[in-house]
Enzyme design. Structure first.
Site, PDB file in Angstrom:
ATOM      1  N   CYS A  78       0.614  -1.221   0.294  1.00 58.26           N
ATOM      2  CA  CYS A  78      -0.080  -0.472   0.218  1.00 58.26           C
ATOM      3  C   CYS A  78       0.765   1.270  -0.033  1.00 58.26           C
ATOM      4  O   CYS A  78       1.520   1.708  -1.103  1.00 58.26           O
ATOM      5  CB  CYS A  78      -1.339  -0.120   1.157  1.00 58.26           C
ATOM      6  SG  CYS A  78      -2.599   1.095   0.838  1.00 58.26           S
ATOM      7  N   HIS A 169      -2.912  -5.050   2.003  1.00 55.15           N
ATOM      8  CA  HIS A 169      -2.716  -5.717   3.052  1.00 55.15           C
ATOM      9  C   HIS A 169      -2.572  -6.734   3.345  1.00 55.15           C
ATOM     10  O   HIS A 169      -2.816  -6.967   4.445  1.00 55.15           O
ATOM     11  CB  HIS A 169      -2.973  -4.477   3.968  1.00 55.15           C
ATOM     12  CG  HIS A 169      -3.169  -3.108   3.933  1.00 55.15           C
ATOM     13  ND1 HIS A 169      -1.734  -2.384   4.244  1.00 55.15           N
ATOM     14  CD2 HIS A 169      -3.635  -2.387   3.901  1.00 55.15           C
ATOM     15  CE1 HIS A 169      -1.916  -1.404   3.744  1.00 55.15           C
ATOM     16  NE2 HIS A 169      -3.235  -0.772   3.409  1.00 55.15           N
ATOM     17  N   GLU A 171      -0.329  -8.221   4.997  1.00 55.78           N
ATOM     18  CA  GLU A 171       0.465  -8.318   6.965  1.00 55.78           C
ATOM     19  C   GLU A 171      -1.441  -8.383   7.881  1.00 55.78           C
ATOM     20  O   GLU A 171      -0.839  -8.645   8.751  1.00 55.78           O
ATOM     21  CB  GLU A 171       1.054  -7.583   7.353  1.00 55.78           C
ATOM     22  CG  GLU A 171       0.142  -5.378   6.755  1.00 55.78           C
ATOM     23  CD  GLU A 171       0.603  -5.096   5.929  1.00 55.78           C
ATOM     24  OE1 GLU A 171       0.591  -5.730   4.648  1.00 55.78           O
ATOM     25  OE2 GLU A 171       0.282  -3.773   5.994  1.00 55.78           O
TER      26      GLU A 171
HETATM   27  N1  GLN Z   1      -3.495   6.313   1.129  1.00 54.57           N
HETATM   28  C1  GLN Z   1      -2.127   5.869   1.197  1.00 54.57           C
HETATM   29  C2  GLN Z   1      -0.603   6.972   0.999  1.00 54.57           C
HETATM   30  O1  GLN Z   1      -1.799   6.982  -0.407  1.00 54.57           O
HETATM   31  C3  GLN Z   1      -1.863   4.295   1.703  1.00 54.57           C
HETATM   32  C4  GLN Z   1      -2.610   4.259   2.578  1.00 54.57           C
HETATM   33  C5  GLN Z   1      -2.357   2.290   2.748  1.00 54.57           C
HETATM   34  O2  GLN Z   1      -1.697   2.449   2.916  1.00 54.57           O
HETATM   35  N2  GLN Z   1      -3.317   1.846   3.495  1.00 54.57           N
HETATM   36  O3  GLN Z   1      -0.130   6.936   0.934  1.00 54.57           O
END
Ligand code: GLN
Length: 188
Positions: A78, A169, A171
């Protein structure tokens, strides 16, 4: 293997648990001396702008960039995916990344449709549970990038050499298959 998890912000504890359950020694990384000890690095989910700013104030930004260039295996989930992207769209003004994967990532891409969602996706021909939280997707990839999963018609897991990135994710799910893929197929 000694796995480091960048522990400045975000869900680094969950990645430490996942790497430990997968049978590796995993530790939090907050200093360059700690970074120098590891065989592989995980960039957690969280807030990519905050992680990049903190990496600068902890004097880790350039060292991480350098180790990526030298071929260190790195997995980003992410926010970690955003940090591995060579290019971002809808980033914060002046937002910088470590880079390494020849791709353009759209930040918060799923956000406007559905804030967060969970669903089955195929990763490397196996079904996994994808947890997407204000997740990015990949807009475009260079020729050396392998797409390992797609959702909503966009790549959500990619690999380039020793670098792996997922929009979702693993994790947070207890399913270790993505971590295992990273350790077994990439770090080996
Ligand atoms: N939207 C977040 C960002 O720009 C990422 C979101 C996440 O890691 N769950 O970093």
């Amino acid at each position: 293997m000694k796995i480091g998890v960048l522990a400045l912000q975000g869900d680094f504890r969950e990645h430490i648990v996942a790497a430990t359950l997968a049978g590796h020694s995993a530790s939090a990384i907050r200093r360059e001396s700690e970074l120098n000890e590891v065989d592989a690095l995980i960039l957690p989910g969280g807030e990519s702008t905050t992680i990049a700013l903190l990496a600068k104030s902890y004097n880790l930004f350039q060292p991480i960039r350098k180790r990526i260039k030298e071929g260190l295996p790195v997995y980003g989930s992410c926010a970690g995916m955003i940090l591995l992207a060579d290019r971002i769209v809808d980033g914060a003004q002046g937002q910088e990344t470590f880079g390494g994967i020849d791709m353009t990532v759209r930040r918060n891409a799923f956000g406007r449709q559905v804030e967060s969602f969970e669903g089955e996706i195929t990763f490397n021909s196996k079904l996994v549970n994808g947890v997407f939280i204000r997740a990015p997707w990949v807009e475009s990839v260079g020729k050396d990038v392998q797409v390992l999963s797609e959702a909503a018609g966009h790549p959500v897991a990619v690999r380039q050499g020793s670098l792996l990135a997922t929009s979702f994710h693993p994790e947070l799910t207890g399913d270790l298959s993505i971590h295992q893929y990273f350790f077994d197929e990439i770090c080996r």
